[in-house]
Design a protein around this motif. Sequence first.
Motif, PDB file in Angstrom:
ATOM      1  N   VAL A  16       0.841  -1.200   0.000  1.00  0.00           N
ATOM      2  CA  VAL A  16       0.000   0.000   0.000  1.00  0.00           C
ATOM      3  C   VAL A  16       0.880   1.257   0.000  1.00  0.00           C
ATOM      4  N   ASN A  19       2.165   1.498  -3.590  1.00  0.00           N
ATOM      5  CA  ASN A  19       1.091   1.943  -4.489  1.00  0.00           C
ATOM      6  C   ASN A  19       0.770   3.415  -4.272  1.00  0.00           C
ATOM      7  N   ARG A  33      -8.672   0.342  -7.664  1.00  0.00           N
ATOM      8  CA  ARG A  33      -7.490   0.119  -6.825  1.00  0.00           C
ATOM      9  C   ARG A  33      -7.017   1.453  -6.231  1.00  0.00           C
ATOM     10  N   GLN A  36      -9.129   2.267  -3.318  1.00  0.00           N
ATOM     11  CA  GLN A  36      -8.853   1.362  -2.193  1.00  0.00           C
ATOM     12  C   GLN A  36      -7.534   1.738  -1.511  1.00  0.00           C
ATOM     13  N   SER A  40      -7.187   3.194   2.273  1.00  0.00           N
ATOM     14  CA  SER A  40      -6.405   2.417   3.221  1.00  0.00           C
ATOM     15  C   SER A  40      -5.309   3.280   3.855  1.00  0.00           C
ATOM     16  N   ARG A  43      -6.782   5.702   6.300  1.00  0.00           N
ATOM     17  CA  ARG A  43      -7.140   5.046   7.570  1.00  0.00           C
ATOM     18  C   ARG A  43      -5.891   4.851   8.435  1.00  0.00           C
TER      19      ARG A  43
ATOM     20  N   ASP B 133      -3.796  -6.945   6.763  1.00  0.00           N
ATOM     21  CA  ASP B 133      -4.669  -6.206   5.864  1.00  0.00           C
ATOM     22  C   ASP B 133      -4.510  -6.805   4.473  1.00  0.00           C
ATOM     23  N   ASN B 136      -4.700  -4.969   0.951  1.00  0.00           N
ATOM     24  CA  ASN B 136      -3.579  -4.166   0.445  1.00  0.00           C
ATOM     25  C   ASN B 136      -2.559  -4.985  -0.337  1.00  0.00           C
TER      26      ASN B 136
END
Lengths: 144, 456
Positions: A16, A19, A33, A36, A40, A43, B133, B136
């Motif tokens: 993550v 990305n 994506r 998302q 994420s 958060r 998670d 991800n």
Amino acid sequence: MRVERIPSKDIGLRHVLENGLALIEGADLGEHRKEQVLQSLHRIFSEADRGSQALGVYHLTAALNEKRAIERFSAFYHHLRHEFGEAVPARLGQANDALADILENGSSDAQRTENLRQVLRLLLESIRRERALAPLRRPQEISY
Amino acid sequence: MEHARRACSFFLARLRAEIERLRGGVFPGHHPGPHKWLNLADGFIDTAEQYIQQSYDPNLHPDLAGVKVVEAEDLGDQAYDLLEQMLGSDAEHIPHQVVAPFQRWVDGLDIENTIFFRAEHAANYELWIVEYDIDNINGATDSLKAASKAIHWPLLRVTVPGQALGMLPHFAVVAHELGHAIEDRVSIDFDKYDADWQEFVTRVQARIGTLSQDDIIDAKEILSDWLIELKSDAVGFYVAGPAFFFALAGFLEISGRGYGIGRSHPPSDTRLDLLVDHIKSGAPSFANIYKDLGGLDITPEINSPNVMKVSPPDNLFAELSRDLDGKEAAFCVELIPLVKKMGKDIYSSVLLNLKDECADMIYTPAQFLLDWNRHVDALCALIPPIEYNDGGTLKATSLTSILNVGWAALLTRLDDISAGSSTTGDETARRMERLNELLLKAVELSEARRLWDEHQ
């Protein structure tokens, strides 16, 4: 009690962050994506930001009732303190603001975006470095 | 690269075989937790295999193909970790009788997280909280996503000591571990201690000099961890009654007898003192019942006479400074008076929360009195406390009642329990072993009775 947070081994966290960095640098991950990844990251950074605020305030209550957020902040603090020192909370707060801007308006101002880019890059570098430096188990010899 | 790819594929295939072997094993109480965990490991392997396949793509830059192989290795490593983490959860290691009743505690406390129980050959009770998670992870397979979706995160794993230390009465400590899972429901207003906090800072500075912002954060983290331990003790006490106190004290006695103080835990004597304060509170209190029916005075040392009490602050600081750095040692020493002051608030806040959210789980002195009168004499006559007569209807005895009756017999009536006809070994140990067997039998058969009642 033991809470497991080993970012250097957490593939999801690594992906993550990668990305997120790719998105800021203009990569096309596809709308689904992209949404998302941003949600994420927002958060995760909100949690770290809440943790840093809980630890920074004078009153004790917030600090003692926000265990999970504090753990998230501590993990990030560990990775960023060498670069940012006592400015880690401010840097994390700004990164979170940038993510909120991007989610709401599609972009953030140049300064906030650059800060977010730096934070993501440093987190990734630190996580990779930690992985590279992880020692092998030492041989043990115990004589009673 | 090709050698690494082949080695990884072989590793993944062997992991898959190991998972299949584990799936064929027996997990006590038909507990779904271990199976969900195995599905997750399987999902990691599916995703890793997909990465390996992608690495063969001729259009992929060799560097990126290398990254795919490395990440497949990481996912395999993660799956391997998952298998290690569930060691001891099968019927061979954890007493099969206890799992279903523990799950009733979990359900009674409204803990919805996926959980499993395991035993290890170590003096250790532990709640391990883990969260992955999965969303991800790039290219997570449907099987991995489905396995993750089936888990209520964070996943919890309760560890109890196995083999010789796996004595049923000591399992009351599990109530404390479950307290860790719900401690964040209990918000406490600590602002009234702000002045005490400032006094703490002043005392620490007198020992080690000025504190930076980082130091203050560190001290708050230690305080937060200590308070979580005390909250979990309070849950343990209100759910398992005095059995928790005896179990904790007995465990501390047998597993090291040190001060117990460190970054994660307040001193053991502070914890035991607080528990005894609450065992003695109310009318009648648990302590009154022990005195009246068993002739036993409950003191903090009763089940842990050799657990060390912390030395006076200056001596303790000198001792701790040998192992911890000076700041940590000063924090630990000077936090003791602060947490002692906060202890009462913590117990009352936990009690209020339990009354609001799961009042049925609170074990009261009134229930203890009933349990004692119903079961202790019978237990001494080798009749396990499986059920009781409630106005003409037979009802199953709860795990908490069995644990408390067990401790009452152990502490006040052990000599009344037959040691059996064997003449080998220590007689007291034989009596205790027999009591342990009776209690395990009670847990197993009361659960069977409860299941029977539920299916009628």
